[in-house]
Design a protein around this motif. Sequence first.
Motif, short mmCIF file in Angstrom:
data_model
loop_
_atom_site.label_atom_id
_atom_site.label_comp_id
_atom_site.label_asym_id
_atom_site.label_seq_id
_atom_site.Cartn_x
_atom_site.Cartn_y
_atom_site.Cartn_z
N SER A 23 -5.64 6.88 10.64
CA SER A 23 -5.82 6.90 9.31
C SER A 23 -5.55 5.59 8.72
O SER A 23 -6.05 4.72 8.07
CB SER A 23 -5.38 8.03 8.51
OG SER A 23 -5.86 7.91 7.11
N LEU A 24 -4.21 5.22 8.83
CA LEU A 24 -3.28 3.99 8.27
C LEU A 24 -4.10 2.77 9.21
O LEU A 24 -4.08 1.62 8.25
CB LEU A 24 -2.16 4.03 8.60
CG LEU A 24 -1.19 3.05 7.63
CD1 LEU A 24 -1.48 2.97 6.39
CD2 LEU A 24 0.44 3.34 7.75
N LYS A 25 -4.27 2.96 10.47
CA LYS A 25 -4.78 1.68 11.11
C LYS A 25 -6.44 1.50 10.42
O LYS A 25 -6.73 0.43 10.07
CB LYS A 25 -5.33 2.22 12.45
CG LYS A 25 -3.87 1.97 13.45
CD LYS A 25 -4.48 2.11 14.81
CE LYS A 25 -3.00 2.30 15.75
NZ LYS A 25 -3.45 2.33 17.34
N CYS A 26 -7.07 2.50 10.13
CA CYS A 26 -8.22 2.35 9.39
C CYS A 26 -8.30 1.75 8.12
O CYS A 26 -9.01 0.55 7.57
CB CYS A 26 -9.24 3.63 9.44
SG CYS A 26 -10.92 3.40 8.70
N ASP A 27 -7.24 2.21 7.27
CA ASP A 27 -6.86 1.42 5.90
C ASP A 27 -6.58 0.31 5.84
O ASP A 27 -6.99 -0.66 5.18
CB ASP A 27 -6.00 2.31 5.38
CG ASP A 27 -6.27 3.70 4.92
OD1 ASP A 27 -7.50 4.01 4.89
OD2 ASP A 27 -5.40 4.53 4.54
N ARG A 28 -5.84 -0.06 7.09
CA ARG A 28 -5.49 -1.47 7.04
C ARG A 28 -6.72 -2.49 7.62
O ARG A 28 -6.56 -3.76 6.95
CB ARG A 28 -4.27 -1.80 8.09
CG ARG A 28 -3.14 -1.35 7.61
CD ARG A 28 -2.05 -0.98 8.87
NE ARG A 28 -1.99 -2.46 9.61
CZ ARG A 28 -0.77 -3.38 9.44
NH1 ARG A 28 -0.15 -2.94 8.34
NH2 ARG A 28 -0.75 -4.29 10.15
#
Length: 924
Positions: free
Chosen positions: A870-875
Amino acid sequence: MNKAKGSMPQRRTRREQNPDIVNGVYWSEALNKVFVDNFRRDPTLIWQYFGSAKGFFRQYPGVKWHPDEHGVIAFDCRNRKWYIQAATSPKDVVILVDVSGSMKGLRLTIARQTVASILDTLGDDDFFNIIAYNQEIRYVESCLNGTLVQADSTNKDHFKEHLDKLFAKGIGLLGNALSEAFTILNEINQTGRGSSCSQAIMLITDGATEMYDDVFAKYNWPERKVRIFPYLIGRESAFADNLKWMACANKGYFSQISTLADVQENVMRYLHVMSRPKVIDHEHDTVWTEAYVDSALAQAHKQLGETKGPNPITTVAMPVFSTKNETKNQGILLGVVGTDIPIQELMKTIPKHKLGIHGYAFAITNNGYILTHPDLRPLYQEGQKRKKPSYSSVDLSEVEWEDTEDVLRTAMVNRRTGTFSMEVKRTVDKGKRVLTMHNDYYYTDIKGTPFSVGVVLSRGHGKYFFKGNVSLEAGLHDLEQPDVALADEWTYCNTDEHHDHRHLTQVQAIKLYMTSRRPHLKCDRELIQQVLFDAVVTAPLEAYWTGLALNKSENSDKGVEIAFLGTRTGLSRTNLFVVPEQLTNQDFLTAEDREGVFNADHFPLWYKRAAEQVPGTFVYSIPFSSGGENKSVVLASTAIQLLDDRKSPIVAAVGIQMKLEFFQRKFWTASRQCNALDGKCTISCDNEDIKCYLIDNNGFILVSEDTSQTNLFFGAVEGAVMNKLLLMGSFKKINLYDYQALCKEFAGSSDSARTLLDPFTTVKWLLTELVIFLLEFNLYSWWNWDSTVKAQRAQRTMMVPCDTEYPAFVSERTIKETTGNIDCNGCIRTFVIQQIPSSNLFMVVVENKCDCGSAPPVTMQPIEIIYNESLKCDRLKFQKDRRRPKSCHPFHPEENAMECGSANSLSFPVVAILFPVLSFLVSR
């Protein structure tokens, strides 16, 4: 290297017999004279070149280009960022890849390569996404549905890794894919989240059964703002007419790719179409690239005698086109002309002496990426020639990471002028040590470029600058002494502007300038006056050190190898007490040890660390090398501060290099001596019941009974003790972050009253002996000289980019002595630590009777920051502020769209140099 003429490498393929290329080679020969004339007018123009739209490349000075093992010169100028950026406007691109069943095998391989080649033509000002389609639509990166991402190197590499996950099956429904692509581009354009300029759809398929005119009528006609570039994969031509019609009806270009060898050339054709509006507008837009290292030109740089490895450069370029009226609506791009500017040369323009010991300058691009910054690390390892991935798209926020709100970055990207302050943590000595300081930032835009520049002053340094006067005769005399050197990367006099001055050393130039024999020399008079002052003030050191060298009793076993001094003006003095071949660390004070010498980025490490200590106290350390091996020397340095009441600027630092064995021997000798009347010691470091360590203020071991522990972090050896010291506040842990890291990728306490004899008595005895050791060693004598001038007295498998968190440790200055107890499974272990006066050293005595091996060590090992999906996608989705280039040429009403393919507050005058080249080319 040939400075009389240029050279012309070209890709050795069947294209080299192309008559257009042969003709272009002939008519472009006249550029050599233009290049030579430019160089004569401005010797700083190291490289000038013309990249042809046909693929040949003409460069000055001329160099010999070497083919690879297959006999091919693979360099293609049209794939370079400077060419693409100058030839086209910023663009939003959606790549549609057919993954239906008919694309199996070689066709899918060619399709993957075509996508990768398209990505290579995108730059930091472009935005893109990739959609694979059959009967379904699937985004190659599932978390980026319905949006575009910036085409920086990190994002492009991320998508390239996903290309191998494409598999062919099912039937291809192109209409749905086209509708999706148009929808994305329309939304991006309305929200302003993309380039807000040109837009294109790249279609990679082995056929189209219809023309899909209903889709185009709905989304793209009549304005035709989105260009269509179909790439027909394979040798079959049954569907070529449909695909070509799509291109012609939407101001694009059709290409057919039959083999892998055809990919590069066919992909490049779209660039010429995208450049048409700019060419028809006759806009000579000047572009500046981000900082990069061009490995393809590295062989040419070797011929200039550059052996220090690749240096980052920025390229200034502009398009060259035909101005003939009869071909105007075709928008014929002839190529791109450019010149390179080494970033190192830009740094030389910064008056380093005015920035203070910790001050520095930096610059960023309109995308917030670093152009130059002392903490930018473009190479795997200093001195190696292997580039880091993504080195050219390191964001300012990844270096000045303490600015969590991006206040500084936002202001600079938006080209504002202003100031900003924050507390920062700066690592030194290969990242092993940390300095905490408060920095003031001053920033503004650089006129005529997309860059902004910042200057940083560290509070306590750089605000005051001591000035002194001496006679010119005395200053020049002392400056020319053999033990004197000036900072190699500082500019005292600009010797690059005129050919007659290029052979001059800085000292020679200073002499000619100050004696008015070269009035055309441009020099920094204020800096020169102060360096002459420093030369006179420090002159007595030469005689003093010479006397010490002659007095064998002072250095009988040659344990001290070098004495050195550096001043605020970049002047240094060095005295060797052994012949150069006998030096234990022969890199010290040479260009191989960049942290140890004055350079364009910073003061020497020994100078900076000494400046953070109380003046008159000494900083001891064992240098860390790039490879991690022990240098077997100890450095000691101290700062010299003017006794000038409250201002007290630090004007110099002085130090020595001694053999590690010599230093340790002196320590052990002192620790075995006692002042008792009977000569018997109550306890000493020879006692098996205790362990003795000498550590520095960052916790690194200088002396231990086990020599293999030398220069290790104390917490890795005595984890239980280090944990207790952290709990007690004697040392503090500082968490640091590295957003330029590379990671390997594999395919307890007690309050017991029991003490170690009398710990305070023991430590005080040991400290008494260590003070004797220091005095007996006579460390002060190596720099304890007086000089009065105007009443002033000077005293790391495969490496992949990653983010890491790692700790550094620093002692608490206010705590001079501490005792503590550790419960090791019921056994109480006592330790004592006390600071050695006038130094950054601590004596640690640890009781040896308890086994505390079960206690975990305290290490400085970096830990990779793992981001969940999820965080990878947000980044990936998150877009920081960026400023779009002012120039935009998306389309032109006079453009001939039927040429659509066939079925087989600083300014740089260097921009003006490009116009003589254009004056020759525009008549073509």
